[in-house]
Write a protein that holds these residues in place. Structure first.
Motif, PDB file in Angstrom:
ATOM      1  N   GLU A 150      17.606  11.130  19.420  1.00  0.00           N
ATOM      2  CA  GLU A 150      17.390   9.751  18.993  1.00  0.00           C
ATOM      3  C   GLU A 150      17.711   8.813  20.139  1.00  0.00           C
ATOM      4  OE1 GLU A 150      19.887   8.438  15.696  1.00  0.00           O
ATOM      5  OE2 GLU A 150      18.897   6.476  15.698  1.00  0.00           O
ATOM      6  N   ALA A 151      17.053   7.642  20.160  1.00  0.00           N
ATOM      7  CA  ALA A 151      17.444   6.551  21.046  1.00  0.00           C
ATOM      8  C   ALA A 151      17.624   5.300  20.200  1.00  0.00           C
ATOM      9  CB  ALA A 151      16.384   6.308  22.114  1.00  0.00           C
ATOM     10  N   ASP A 152      18.779   4.641  20.324  1.00  0.00           N
ATOM     11  CA  ASP A 152      18.987   3.380  19.615  1.00  0.00           C
ATOM     12  C   ASP A 152      18.522   2.268  20.541  1.00  0.00           C
ATOM     13  OD1 ASP A 152      19.719   1.234  18.143  1.00  0.00           O
ATOM     14  OD2 ASP A 152      21.855   1.698  18.067  1.00  0.00           O
ATOM     15  N   SER A 153      17.248   1.899  20.389  1.00  0.00           N
ATOM     16  CA  SER A 153      16.599   0.981  21.329  1.00  0.00           C
ATOM     17  C   SER A 153      15.406   0.365  20.612  1.00  0.00           C
ATOM     18  CB  SER A 153      16.152   1.788  22.556  1.00  0.00           C
ATOM     19  OG  SER A 153      15.558   0.963  23.539  1.00  0.00           O
TER      20      SER A 153
ATOM     21  N   PRO B 159      13.532  24.745  28.089  1.00  0.00           N
ATOM     22  CA  PRO B 159      14.440  23.708  27.582  1.00  0.00           C
ATOM     23  C   PRO B 159      15.917  24.015  27.825  1.00  0.00           C
ATOM     24  CG  PRO B 159      13.584  25.028  25.774  1.00  0.00           C
ATOM     25  CD  PRO B 159      12.817  25.446  27.000  1.00  0.00           C
ATOM     26  N   LEU B 160      16.236  25.245  28.197  1.00  0.00           N
ATOM     27  CA  LEU B 160      17.645  25.593  28.424  1.00  0.00           C
ATOM     28  C   LEU B 160      18.160  25.094  29.776  1.00  0.00           C
ATOM     29  CD1 LEU B 160      17.647  29.251  27.041  1.00  0.00           C
ATOM     30  CD2 LEU B 160      18.221  27.130  25.840  1.00  0.00           C
ATOM     31  N   GLU B 161      17.241  24.680  30.650  1.00  0.00           N
ATOM     32  CA  GLU B 161      17.659  24.217  31.988  1.00  0.00           C
ATOM     33  C   GLU B 161      17.940  22.715  31.948  1.00  0.00           C
ATOM     34  OE1 GLU B 161      15.497  25.957  35.339  1.00  0.00           O
ATOM     35  OE2 GLU B 161      14.363  27.109  33.866  1.00  0.00           O
ATOM     36  N   ILE B 162      18.936  22.339  31.158  1.00  0.00           N
ATOM     37  CA  ILE B 162      19.129  20.924  30.791  1.00  0.00           C
ATOM     38  C   ILE B 162      19.464  20.047  31.996  1.00  0.00           C
ATOM     39  CG2 ILE B 162      20.466  19.327  29.361  1.00  0.00           C
ATOM     40  CD1 ILE B 162      20.890  21.653  27.395  1.00  0.00           C
ATOM     41  N   GLU B 163      20.378  20.487  32.820  1.00  0.00           N
ATOM     42  CA  GLU B 163      20.785  19.652  33.964  1.00  0.00           C
ATOM     43  C   GLU B 163      19.605  19.421  34.921  1.00  0.00           C
ATOM     44  OE1 GLU B 163      23.750  18.105  34.660  1.00  0.00           O
ATOM     45  OE2 GLU B 163      22.826  17.307  36.475  1.00  0.00           O
ATOM     46  N   ARG B 164      18.870  20.502  35.209  1.00  0.00           N
ATOM     47  CA  ARG B 164      17.719  20.342  36.108  1.00  0.00           C
ATOM     48  C   ARG B 164      16.665  19.418  35.504  1.00  0.00           C
ATOM     49  NH1 ARG B 164      12.804  22.376  36.944  1.00  0.00           N
ATOM     50  NH2 ARG B 164      12.896  24.068  35.424  1.00  0.00           N
ATOM     51  N   LEU B 165      16.444  19.550  34.197  1.00  0.00           N
ATOM     52  CA  LEU B 165      15.441  18.697  33.549  1.00  0.00           C
ATOM     53  C   LEU B 165      15.909  17.239  33.486  1.00  0.00           C
ATOM     54  CD1 LEU B 165      14.113  21.010  30.683  1.00  0.00           C
ATOM     55  CD2 LEU B 165      13.260  20.710  33.027  1.00  0.00           C
ATOM     56  N   TRP B 166      17.219  17.033  33.325  1.00  0.00           N
ATOM     57  CA  TRP B 166      17.753  15.652  33.343  1.00  0.00           C
ATOM     58  C   TRP B 166      17.418  15.006  34.693  1.00  0.00           C
ATOM     59  CZ3 TRP B 166      20.431  11.794  35.552  1.00  0.00           C
ATOM     60  CH2 TRP B 166      20.931  10.768  34.750  1.00  0.00           C
TER      61      TRP B 166
ATOM     62  N   LEU C 163      15.154   8.894  27.897  1.00  0.00           N
ATOM     63  CA  LEU C 163      15.700  10.137  28.464  1.00  0.00           C
ATOM     64  C   LEU C 163      16.852  10.658  27.591  1.00  0.00           C
ATOM     65  CD1 LEU C 163      16.556  10.566  32.253  1.00  0.00           C
ATOM     66  CD2 LEU C 163      18.099  11.364  30.491  1.00  0.00           C
ATOM     67  N   SER C 164      17.664   9.734  27.065  1.00  0.00           N
ATOM     68  CA  SER C 164      18.809  10.117  26.222  1.00  0.00           C
ATOM     69  C   SER C 164      18.341  10.894  24.996  1.00  0.00           C
ATOM     70  CB  SER C 164      19.564   8.867  25.744  1.00  0.00           C
ATOM     71  OG  SER C 164      20.005   8.086  26.824  1.00  0.00           O
TER      72      SER C 164
ATOM     73  N   CYS D 114      22.999   5.876  26.846  1.00  0.00           N
ATOM     74  CA  CYS D 114      23.640   5.921  28.172  1.00  0.00           C
ATOM     75  C   CYS D 114      23.054   6.995  29.085  1.00  0.00           C
ATOM     76  CB  CYS D 114      25.142   6.126  28.016  1.00  0.00           C
ATOM     77  SG  CYS D 114      25.609   7.769  27.448  1.00  0.00           S
ATOM     78  N   GLY D 115      22.242   7.896  28.531  1.00  0.00           N
ATOM     79  CA  GLY D 115      21.699   9.008  29.313  1.00  0.00           C
ATOM     80  C   GLY D 115      21.876  10.329  28.577  1.00  0.00           C
ATOM     81  N   GLY D 116      22.180  10.228  27.288  1.00  0.00           N
ATOM     82  CA  GLY D 116      22.285  11.428  26.461  1.00  0.00           C
ATOM     83  C   GLY D 116      23.628  12.116  26.617  1.00  0.00           C
ATOM     84  N   ILE D 117      23.690  13.342  26.105  1.00  0.00           N
ATOM     85  CA  ILE D 117      24.945  14.098  26.130  1.00  0.00           C
ATOM     86  C   ILE D 117      25.334  14.436  27.569  1.00  0.00           C
ATOM     87  CG2 ILE D 117      25.974  16.306  25.473  1.00  0.00           C
ATOM     88  CD1 ILE D 117      24.174  16.131  22.904  1.00  0.00           C
ATOM     89  N   THR D 118      24.332  14.787  28.384  1.00  0.00           N
ATOM     90  CA  THR D 118      24.603  15.169  29.777  1.00  0.00           C
ATOM     91  C   THR D 118      25.308  14.042  30.520  1.00  0.00           C
ATOM     92  OG1 THR D 118      22.659  16.589  29.748  1.00  0.00           O
ATOM     93  CG2 THR D 118      23.483  15.946  31.913  1.00  0.00           C
TER      94      THR D 118
END
Ligand SMILES: [Mg+2]
Length: 372
Positions: free
Chosen positions: A42-45, A75-82, A102-103, A277-281
Protein backbone atom coordinates in the motif's frame (compact mmCIF):
# COMPACT_ATOMS: atom_id res chain seq x y z
CA UNK A 1 10.11 -17.39 -9.16
CA UNK A 2 9.34 -14.42 -11.41
CA UNK A 3 7.14 -11.34 -11.14
CA UNK A 4 4.42 -11.54 -13.78
CA UNK A 5 2.27 -8.46 -13.06
CA UNK A 6 1.81 -5.50 -10.74
CA UNK A 7 -1.83 -4.61 -10.24
CA UNK A 8 -2.73 -1.16 -8.89
CA UNK A 9 -6.07 -0.87 -7.10
CA UNK A 10 -7.38 2.65 -6.51
CA UNK A 11 -10.12 2.89 -3.89
CA UNK A 12 -12.25 5.86 -2.92
CA UNK A 13 -15.33 6.28 -0.71
CA UNK A 14 -16.65 9.77 -1.67
CA UNK A 15 -17.36 10.62 -5.32
CA UNK A 16 -14.30 11.86 -7.26
CA UNK A 17 -15.52 15.45 -7.33
CA UNK A 18 -16.39 15.55 -3.59
CA UNK A 19 -14.08 16.39 -0.67
CA UNK A 20 -12.11 13.48 0.75
CA UNK A 21 -10.97 13.23 4.40
CA UNK A 22 -7.95 11.22 5.61
CA UNK A 23 -8.58 7.51 5.28
CA UNK A 24 -11.34 7.82 2.69
CA UNK A 25 -9.21 6.84 -0.29
CA UNK A 26 -6.39 4.32 -0.70
CA UNK A 27 -4.14 2.64 -3.23
CA UNK A 28 -3.25 -1.03 -2.86
CA UNK A 29 -0.84 -2.98 -5.06
CA UNK A 30 -0.83 -6.69 -5.74
CA UNK A 31 2.43 -8.12 -7.08
CA UNK A 32 1.71 -11.40 -8.92
CA UNK A 33 4.24 -14.20 -9.48
CA UNK A 34 4.46 -17.26 -11.71
CA UNK A 35 4.33 -19.50 -8.62
CA UNK A 36 0.93 -18.20 -7.56
CA UNK A 37 2.21 -16.22 -4.56
CA UNK A 38 0.66 -12.73 -4.49
CA UNK A 39 2.20 -9.93 -2.41
CA UNK A 40 0.19 -7.02 -0.99
CA UNK A 41 1.39 -3.47 -0.49
CA UNK A 42 0.00 0.00 0.00
CA UNK A 43 0.98 3.65 -0.41
CA UNK A 44 -0.73 6.34 1.66
CA UNK A 45 -0.60 9.03 -1.01
CA UNK A 46 -2.61 10.26 -3.97
CA UNK A 47 -3.83 7.00 -5.54
CA UNK A 48 -3.92 8.42 -9.08
CA UNK A 49 -0.36 9.74 -8.84
CA UNK A 50 0.97 6.47 -7.40
CA UNK A 51 -0.77 4.54 -10.17
CA UNK A 52 0.93 6.77 -12.75
CA UNK A 53 4.37 6.23 -11.14
CA UNK A 54 3.89 2.46 -11.40
CA UNK A 55 2.26 2.21 -14.82
CA UNK A 56 4.16 4.93 -16.74
CA UNK A 57 5.98 3.84 -19.92
CA UNK A 58 9.70 4.51 -20.29
CA UNK A 59 10.71 8.09 -21.14
CA UNK A 60 14.43 7.54 -20.73
CA UNK A 61 16.52 5.31 -18.53
CA UNK A 62 15.98 7.52 -15.43
CA UNK A 63 12.24 8.06 -16.00
CA UNK A 64 10.51 4.72 -15.96
CA UNK A 65 7.33 3.42 -14.43
CA UNK A 66 8.18 0.88 -11.72
CA UNK A 67 6.12 -1.96 -13.15
CA UNK A 68 8.15 -2.36 -16.33
CA UNK A 69 11.34 -2.50 -14.23
CA UNK A 70 10.16 -5.51 -12.25
CA UNK A 71 8.37 -7.77 -14.73
CA UNK A 72 10.41 -10.98 -15.07
CA UNK A 73 12.53 -10.28 -11.97
CA UNK A 74 12.91 -12.64 -9.00
CA UNK A 75 10.81 -11.05 -6.19
CA UNK A 76 13.10 -12.49 -3.51
CA UNK A 77 15.95 -10.16 -4.53
CA UNK A 78 14.40 -7.29 -2.59
CA UNK A 79 17.43 -5.10 -1.93
CA UNK A 80 18.62 -5.27 -5.54
CA UNK A 81 15.12 -4.51 -6.83
CA UNK A 82 14.80 -1.56 -4.41
CA UNK A 83 18.00 -0.06 -5.84
CA UNK A 84 16.85 -0.75 -9.40
CA UNK A 85 13.51 1.00 -8.81
CA UNK A 86 15.17 3.94 -7.02
CA UNK A 87 17.86 4.56 -9.63
CA UNK A 88 15.83 3.91 -12.78
CA UNK A 89 12.98 6.25 -11.75
CA UNK A 90 15.05 9.01 -10.16
CA UNK A 91 14.09 11.87 -12.51
CA UNK A 92 10.41 11.53 -11.60
CA UNK A 93 10.88 9.57 -8.39
CA UNK A 94 13.70 9.94 -5.83
CA UNK A 95 11.46 11.72 -3.28
CA UNK A 96 7.74 12.22 -2.79
CA UNK A 97 5.21 10.27 -4.83
CA UNK A 98 7.82 8.19 -6.69
CA UNK A 99 9.00 6.83 -3.34
CA UNK A 100 5.42 6.30 -2.17
CA UNK A 101 4.88 4.04 -5.20
CA UNK A 102 8.18 2.25 -4.56
CA UNK A 103 7.11 1.76 -0.91
CA UNK A 104 3.94 -0.08 -1.91
CA UNK A 105 5.86 -2.46 -4.16
CA UNK A 106 8.61 -3.01 -1.59
CA UNK A 107 6.04 -4.04 1.05
CA UNK A 108 4.50 -6.49 -1.44
CA UNK A 109 7.94 -8.01 -2.17
CA UNK A 110 8.53 -8.61 1.57
CA UNK A 111 5.06 -10.19 1.76
CA UNK A 112 5.96 -12.52 -1.11
CA UNK A 113 9.29 -13.46 0.48
CA UNK A 114 7.76 -14.21 3.89
CA UNK A 115 5.06 -16.35 2.24
CA UNK A 116 7.71 -18.14 0.18
CA UNK A 117 9.80 -18.96 3.28
CA UNK A 118 6.55 -19.74 5.20
CA UNK A 119 7.33 -17.44 8.14
CA UNK A 120 5.60 -14.40 9.61
CA UNK A 121 7.10 -11.25 8.08
CA UNK A 122 8.67 -10.08 11.36
CA UNK A 123 10.72 -13.30 11.57
CA UNK A 124 12.19 -12.56 8.15
CA UNK A 125 12.92 -9.00 9.34
CA UNK A 126 15.08 -10.23 12.18
CA UNK A 127 12.93 -11.79 14.88
CA UNK A 128 10.10 -11.25 17.33
CA UNK A 129 10.94 -8.89 20.21
CA UNK A 130 7.36 -8.83 21.47
CA UNK A 131 3.94 -10.43 21.02
CA UNK A 132 1.96 -7.20 21.21
CA UNK A 133 2.58 -3.51 20.60
CA UNK A 134 1.03 -0.61 22.51
CA UNK A 135 -1.27 1.42 20.27
CA UNK A 136 -2.26 5.02 20.53
CA UNK A 137 -5.64 5.84 19.01
CA UNK A 138 -5.84 8.70 16.52
CA UNK A 139 -9.13 10.45 15.90
CA UNK A 140 -10.32 13.51 14.02
CA UNK A 141 -11.91 15.89 16.56
CA UNK A 142 -15.39 17.30 16.24
CA UNK A 143 -15.69 21.07 15.93
CA UNK A 144 -17.75 20.95 19.13
CA UNK A 145 -15.24 20.57 22.00
CA UNK A 146 -17.75 18.66 24.16
CA UNK A 147 -18.36 16.17 21.35
CA UNK A 148 -14.58 15.74 20.94
CA UNK A 149 -14.40 14.97 24.65
CA UNK A 150 -17.09 12.32 24.23
CA UNK A 151 -15.16 10.65 21.38
CA UNK A 152 -12.04 10.55 23.58
CA UNK A 153 -13.94 9.19 26.58
CA UNK A 154 -15.34 6.37 24.44
CA UNK A 155 -11.83 5.46 23.23
CA UNK A 156 -10.61 5.23 26.82
CA UNK A 157 -13.57 2.95 27.54
CA UNK A 158 -12.43 0.83 24.58
CA UNK A 159 -9.04 0.29 26.23
CA UNK A 160 -6.76 3.09 24.96
CA UNK A 161 -4.23 4.55 27.35
CA UNK A 162 -2.77 6.91 24.76
CA UNK A 163 -4.66 9.17 22.32
CA UNK A 164 -3.94 11.67 19.60
CA UNK A 165 -6.17 13.94 17.59
CA UNK A 166 -5.77 16.24 14.62
CA UNK A 167 -7.32 17.09 11.28
CA UNK A 168 -10.86 18.36 10.80
CA UNK A 169 -11.04 21.90 12.22
CA UNK A 170 -8.04 21.45 14.52
CA UNK A 171 -5.25 23.99 14.06
CA UNK A 172 -7.42 26.61 12.35
CA UNK A 173 -8.58 28.83 15.25
CA UNK A 174 -6.51 29.31 18.39
CA UNK A 175 -9.39 29.61 20.87
CA UNK A 176 -11.16 26.57 19.49
CA UNK A 177 -7.92 24.56 19.58
CA UNK A 178 -7.52 25.36 23.27
CA UNK A 179 -11.19 24.55 23.95
CA UNK A 180 -10.89 21.15 22.24
CA UNK A 181 -7.69 20.18 24.09
CA UNK A 182 -9.23 21.29 27.40
CA UNK A 183 -12.43 19.31 26.77
CA UNK A 184 -10.53 16.17 25.77
CA UNK A 185 -8.15 16.35 28.74
CA UNK A 186 -11.04 16.85 31.14
CA UNK A 187 -12.96 13.97 29.54
CA UNK A 188 -10.12 11.42 29.80
CA UNK A 189 -8.52 12.48 33.09
CA UNK A 190 -4.83 12.89 33.93
CA UNK A 191 -3.66 9.29 33.49
CA UNK A 192 -4.15 9.09 29.73
CA UNK A 193 -1.28 10.06 27.44
CA UNK A 194 -2.44 12.81 25.09
CA UNK A 195 -0.81 14.17 21.95
CA UNK A 196 -1.97 16.59 19.28
CA UNK A 197 -1.28 16.75 15.54
CA UNK A 198 -1.30 20.08 13.71
CA UNK A 199 -0.34 18.78 10.24
CA UNK A 200 1.62 22.04 9.75
CA UNK A 201 -1.39 24.25 10.43
CA UNK A 202 0.11 26.40 13.17
CA UNK A 203 2.47 27.59 10.43
CA UNK A 204 4.89 29.72 12.47
CA UNK A 205 7.23 29.21 15.41
CA UNK A 206 5.82 32.22 17.25
CA UNK A 207 2.24 30.93 17.08
CA UNK A 208 3.39 27.47 18.14
CA UNK A 209 5.22 28.85 21.19
CA UNK A 210 2.17 30.89 22.17
CA UNK A 211 -0.17 27.90 21.75
CA UNK A 212 2.16 25.55 23.64
CA UNK A 213 2.13 28.05 26.50
CA UNK A 214 -1.67 28.17 26.54
CA UNK A 215 -1.88 24.37 26.44
CA UNK A 216 0.64 23.72 29.23
CA UNK A 217 -2.08 23.05 31.85
CA UNK A 218 -3.33 20.08 29.79
CA UNK A 219 -0.08 18.11 29.98
CA UNK A 220 0.48 17.10 26.36
CA UNK A 221 2.88 14.24 25.67
CA UNK A 222 3.88 15.50 22.23
CA UNK A 223 3.01 18.19 19.70
CA UNK A 224 3.18 16.86 16.14
CA UNK A 225 4.05 18.83 13.03
CA UNK A 226 3.23 22.34 14.29
CA UNK A 227 5.01 23.65 11.15
CA UNK A 228 5.92 22.00 7.86
CA UNK A 229 8.87 19.60 8.01
CA UNK A 230 10.88 21.82 5.64
CA UNK A 231 11.47 24.29 8.48
CA UNK A 232 14.36 22.40 10.05
CA UNK A 233 15.62 25.35 12.07
CA UNK A 234 12.10 26.09 13.30
CA UNK A 235 11.78 22.51 14.59
CA UNK A 236 15.17 22.72 16.29
CA UNK A 237 14.19 25.90 18.13
CA UNK A 238 10.81 24.49 19.14
CA UNK A 239 12.39 21.24 20.31
CA UNK A 240 14.71 23.20 22.60
CA UNK A 241 12.00 25.56 23.90
CA UNK A 242 8.89 23.42 24.39
CA UNK A 243 8.38 21.51 27.61
CA UNK A 244 6.55 18.67 25.82
CA UNK A 245 8.06 16.49 23.12
CA UNK A 246 8.07 17.52 19.44
CA UNK A 247 7.29 14.93 16.76
CA UNK A 248 7.32 14.96 12.96
CA UNK A 249 8.45 13.41 9.72
CA UNK A 250 5.40 11.59 8.33
CA UNK A 251 5.77 13.36 4.98
CA UNK A 252 9.47 12.62 4.58
CA UNK A 253 10.83 9.97 2.24
CA UNK A 254 14.13 8.04 2.16
CA UNK A 255 17.00 7.80 4.60
CA UNK A 256 18.48 10.99 3.09
CA UNK A 257 15.60 13.21 4.23
CA UNK A 258 15.47 11.49 7.60
CA UNK A 259 19.20 11.90 8.14
CA UNK A 260 18.83 15.64 7.57
CA UNK A 261 15.72 15.81 9.78
CA UNK A 262 17.43 13.89 12.60
CA UNK A 263 20.58 16.03 12.39
CA UNK A 264 18.99 19.44 12.00
CA UNK A 265 15.39 19.42 13.25
CA UNK A 266 16.37 17.62 16.46
CA UNK A 267 12.87 16.38 17.17
CA UNK A 268 12.18 13.97 20.04
CA UNK A 269 10.20 11.51 17.87
CA UNK A 270 10.43 10.71 14.14
CA UNK A 271 7.32 9.32 12.48
CA UNK A 272 8.10 7.68 9.13
CA UNK A 273 5.12 6.12 7.36
CA UNK A 274 6.13 2.69 6.05
CA UNK A 275 3.92 3.18 2.97
CA UNK A 276 5.62 6.48 2.05
CA UNK A 277 9.20 6.52 3.30
CA UNK A 278 10.50 3.81 0.94
CA UNK A 279 8.77 0.71 2.25
CA UNK A 280 10.05 -1.84 4.74
CA UNK A 281 13.56 -1.85 3.23
CA UNK A 282 14.02 1.90 3.76
CA UNK A 283 12.19 1.91 7.11
CA UNK A 284 14.88 -0.46 8.43
CA UNK A 285 17.57 2.05 7.43
CA UNK A 286 15.62 4.94 8.98
CA UNK A 287 15.17 2.99 12.21
CA UNK A 288 18.92 2.37 12.34
CA UNK A 289 19.58 6.08 11.75
CA UNK A 290 17.13 7.04 14.52
CA UNK A 291 19.05 4.75 16.89
CA UNK A 292 22.31 6.49 15.97
CA UNK A 293 20.71 9.82 16.94
CA UNK A 294 19.08 8.40 20.11
CA UNK A 295 15.69 9.40 18.75
CA UNK A 296 12.45 7.53 19.26
CA UNK A 297 10.72 6.16 16.14
CA UNK A 298 6.92 5.88 16.28
CA UNK A 299 5.52 5.07 12.83
CA UNK A 300 2.80 7.18 11.28
CA UNK A 301 -0.17 5.11 10.13
CA UNK A 302 -3.64 6.25 9.21
CA UNK A 303 -4.87 4.19 6.31
CA UNK A 304 -5.94 0.56 5.71
CA UNK A 305 -5.21 -2.75 7.45
CA UNK A 306 -2.42 -3.40 4.92
CA UNK A 307 -0.41 -0.44 6.23
CA UNK A 308 -1.19 -1.49 9.79
CA UNK A 309 -0.01 -5.08 9.28
CA UNK A 310 3.24 -3.96 7.63
CA UNK A 311 3.93 -1.51 10.46
CA UNK A 312 3.15 -4.02 13.23
CA UNK A 313 5.41 -6.70 11.70
CA UNK A 314 8.16 -4.10 11.33
CA UNK A 315 7.89 -2.93 14.95
CA UNK A 316 7.76 -6.50 16.28
CA UNK A 317 11.23 -6.99 14.76
CA UNK A 318 12.70 -3.77 16.25
CA UNK A 319 14.30 -3.77 19.70
CA UNK A 320 12.67 -0.41 20.53
CA UNK A 321 9.50 -0.79 18.42
CA UNK A 322 7.07 -0.32 21.27
CA UNK A 323 4.39 2.14 20.08
CA UNK A 324 2.18 2.26 16.98
CA UNK A 325 -0.38 4.74 15.73
CA UNK A 326 -3.81 3.16 15.33
CA UNK A 327 -6.43 4.85 13.17
CA UNK A 328 -9.87 5.32 14.69
CA UNK A 329 -11.24 6.34 11.31
CA UNK A 330 -14.67 4.95 10.56
CA UNK A 331 -13.92 4.88 6.83
CA UNK A 332 -14.87 1.45 5.42
CA UNK A 333 -11.38 1.33 3.89
CA UNK A 334 -10.00 1.08 7.43
CA UNK A 335 -12.76 -0.95 9.04
CA UNK A 336 -13.69 -3.41 6.25
CA UNK A 337 -11.02 -3.72 3.53
CA UNK A 338 -9.10 -6.45 5.35
CA UNK A 339 -11.10 -9.52 6.44
CA UNK A 340 -8.59 -10.51 9.16
CA UNK A 341 -7.31 -7.21 10.60
CA UNK A 342 -4.63 -6.96 13.27
CA UNK A 343 -6.45 -7.48 16.56
CA UNK A 344 -6.66 -4.66 19.12
CA UNK A 345 -7.04 -5.83 22.72
CA UNK A 346 -6.84 -3.72 25.87
CA UNK A 347 -4.65 -1.03 24.38
CA UNK A 348 -2.37 -3.36 22.40
CA UNK A 349 -2.09 -4.58 18.80
CA UNK A 350 -1.46 -8.32 18.58
CA UNK A 351 1.48 -9.34 16.39
CA UNK A 352 0.17 -11.82 13.77
CA UNK A 353 1.71 -15.29 13.74
CA UNK A 354 0.72 -16.53 10.27
CA UNK A 355 3.00 -16.54 7.19
CA UNK A 356 3.76 -13.34 5.25
CA UNK A 357 2.00 -10.08 5.99
CA UNK A 358 -0.97 -12.26 6.83
CA UNK A 359 -3.59 -9.96 5.37
CA UNK A 360 -6.59 -10.99 3.26
CA UNK A 361 -8.54 -8.39 1.26
CA UNK A 362 -12.32 -8.40 1.08
CA UNK A 363 -13.04 -8.61 -2.66
CA UNK A 364 -16.58 -7.25 -2.21
CA UNK A 365 -15.22 -4.10 -0.52
CA UNK A 366 -12.69 -3.69 -3.34
CA UNK A 367 -15.46 -4.08 -5.91
CA UNK A 368 -17.61 -1.50 -4.18
CA UNK A 369 -15.00 1.29 -3.87
CA UNK A 370 -12.67 0.53 -6.78
CA UNK A 371 -12.01 3.31 -9.30
CA UNK A 372 -9.77 1.30 -11.60
MG1 LIG B 1 0.45 13.50 11.73
Amino acid sequence: MKITDIEVIQLRVPPLEADCEWGEDAVIVRVHTDEGIVGLGEADSSPAVVAACIDAPQSNFYSQGLKRLLIGENPLEIERLWQKMYKDSNYMGRRGAGIHALSAIDIALWDIAAQFYAVPLHILLGGRYRERIAAYGTFIPDQDPARSGEIARQLVADGYRSLKFGGGVFGVEADRDVAIVKAVREAVGQDIQLQIDLAGRWRTRAHTLEMAQRLTPYNLNWIEEPVLSDDLEGYARLASQLSCKVAGGESLTTQWEFRQFLEQAQVDIVQPDITRCGGITEMKRIYNLAQLYSTELVPHGFSTGVLLAASVHFLAACEFGTLMEYSRSNSPLFTDLVTNPIRFEEGYLQVPQGPGLGVVLDEAVIERYRLS
